[in-house]
Design a protein around this motif. Structure first.
Motif, PDB file in Angstrom:
ATOM      1  N   LEU A   1      56.310 -29.406 -80.047  1.00  0.00           N
ATOM      2  CA  LEU A   1      55.887 -28.009 -80.180  1.00  0.00           C
ATOM      3  C   LEU A   1      54.874 -27.642 -79.098  1.00  0.00           C
ATOM      4  O   LEU A   1      54.971 -26.573 -78.478  1.00  0.00           O
ATOM      5  N   ASN A   2      53.913 -28.531 -78.855  1.00  0.00           N
ATOM      6  CA  ASN A   2      52.913 -28.280 -77.817  1.00  0.00           C
ATOM      7  C   ASN A   2      53.548 -28.229 -76.431  1.00  0.00           C
ATOM      8  O   ASN A   2      53.160 -27.420 -75.580  1.00  0.00           O
ATOM      9  N   LEU A   3      54.522 -29.110 -76.209  1.00  0.00           N
ATOM     10  CA  LEU A   3      55.229 -29.115 -74.930  1.00  0.00           C
ATOM     11  C   LEU A   3      56.000 -27.817 -74.741  1.00  0.00           C
ATOM     12  O   LEU A   3      56.007 -27.224 -73.652  1.00  0.00           O
ATOM     13  N   PHE A   4      56.624 -27.350 -75.819  1.00  0.00           N
ATOM     14  CA  PHE A   4      57.383 -26.097 -75.772  1.00  0.00           C
ATOM     15  C   PHE A   4      56.454 -24.920 -75.450  1.00  0.00           C
ATOM     16  O   PHE A   4      56.777 -24.066 -74.619  1.00  0.00           O
TER      17      PHE A   4
ATOM     18  N   ALA B   1      56.055 -36.286 -87.882  1.00  0.00           N
ATOM     19  CA  ALA B   1      55.170 -35.124 -87.798  1.00  0.00           C
ATOM     20  C   ALA B   1      54.454 -35.086 -86.452  1.00  0.00           C
ATOM     21  O   ALA B   1      54.320 -34.028 -85.828  1.00  0.00           O
ATOM     22  N   LEU B   2      54.004 -36.254 -85.998  1.00  0.00           N
ATOM     23  CA  LEU B   2      53.323 -36.344 -84.712  1.00  0.00           C
ATOM     24  C   LEU B   2      54.264 -35.983 -83.570  1.00  0.00           C
ATOM     25  O   LEU B   2      53.890 -35.270 -82.635  1.00  0.00           O
TER      26      LEU B   2
END
Length: 257
Positions: free
Chosen positions: A18-21, A11-12
């Motif tokens: 996702l944040n990088l994307f 999950a981490l």
């Protein structure tokens, strides 16, 4: 020591990816926007913006300027190129802004500030020039009008020369001739010239309204340009913050020595 389960680790990792994307997408978007802005600046075709700002005005104002029945979205910034402009490179665009909910709850205030910060950042990348501030309120008793205007103007007081006052729903006035004279006199503390006070009623046609907005924007555009720095909408500069913290730490160390 904190131990993570296999599920927690996955999950981490997913959140990090996702944040990088999101970061990459935003970076690409900013690069593209900046390219458009640089091209406009090179060609001398930067948009000149006139912002509609207020806390309680009717959305019919922007619809009337457009002469269309398109829906008004309060939480978006919608723009419309003013008519009757000469074939100049720099065209005036009137921008309908979200209500300035800066005196509401802390959450609403922060949400409003972030929304405006994103807008100002985008327009800065596009090399747009904010040349006029329309401060708008509904027609009421004069004291209420003044209070509503002041609640907005106080956030832009250092740019008072760019301000034009707009009073909507003026058809509510029993004696429009008398009321207009009283308003021109009472509101002169905010906008000294009659051309910088626009009274709007339902009978005013879109062409006339566009011309009034254009005349006012052209009048005040000679006085300068709005920048969010040194206002409540200025974005916090992380590098500047780090520099200040370093200076503070050095000062503390010197005092200890």
């Amino acid at each position: 020591m904190l131990f993570l389960s296999s599920f927690d680790k996955q999950a981490l990792l997913y959140i990090m990816i996702l944040n990088l994307f999101k970061f990459i997408i935003n970076l690409i978007y900013e690069i593209l926007i900046k390219m458009v802005g640089n091209k406009r600046e090179k060609n001398g075709t930067q948009h000149q913006l006139a912002l509609i700002l207020g806390i309680n005005y009717s959305p019919k104002l922007f619809t009337k300027l457009q002469n269309t029945s398109s829906n008004f979205k309060q939480n978006n910034f919608q723009s419309h190129k003013l008519w009757s402009q000469q074939k100049e490179k720099n065209q005036f665009y009137v921008v309908s802004c979200p209500f300035l909910t800066l005196t509401d709850t802390i959450d609403e205030r922060e949400k409003c500030i972030r929304e405006y910060q994103k807008f100002f950042k985008r327009e800065a990348l596009l090399k747009s020039q904010i040349k006029c501030l329309y401060i708008v309120t509904e027609y009421e008793r004069t004291d209420i009008i003044k209070a509503n205007l002041l609640s907005c103007i106080k956030w832009f007081h250092q740019y008072k020369d760019l301000i034009t006052i707009v009073i909507t729903s003026f058809e509510k006035a029993d004696d429009q001739s008398k009321s207009s004279s009283e308003l021109y006199s009472s509101l002169s503390i905010f906008a000294p010239a009659d051309k910088r006070i626009i009274l709007v009623n339902n009978n005013k046609d879109s062409q006339h309204l566009n011309q009034q907005f254009l005349n006012a924007a052209q009048e005040v555009s000679k006085k300068g340009e709005f920048h969010p720095r040194n206002t409540i909408f200025e974005e916090y500069d992380q590098q500047e913050g780090n520099r200040i913290m370093q200076q503070l730490q050095l000062s503390i160390r010197k005092e200890r020595i």
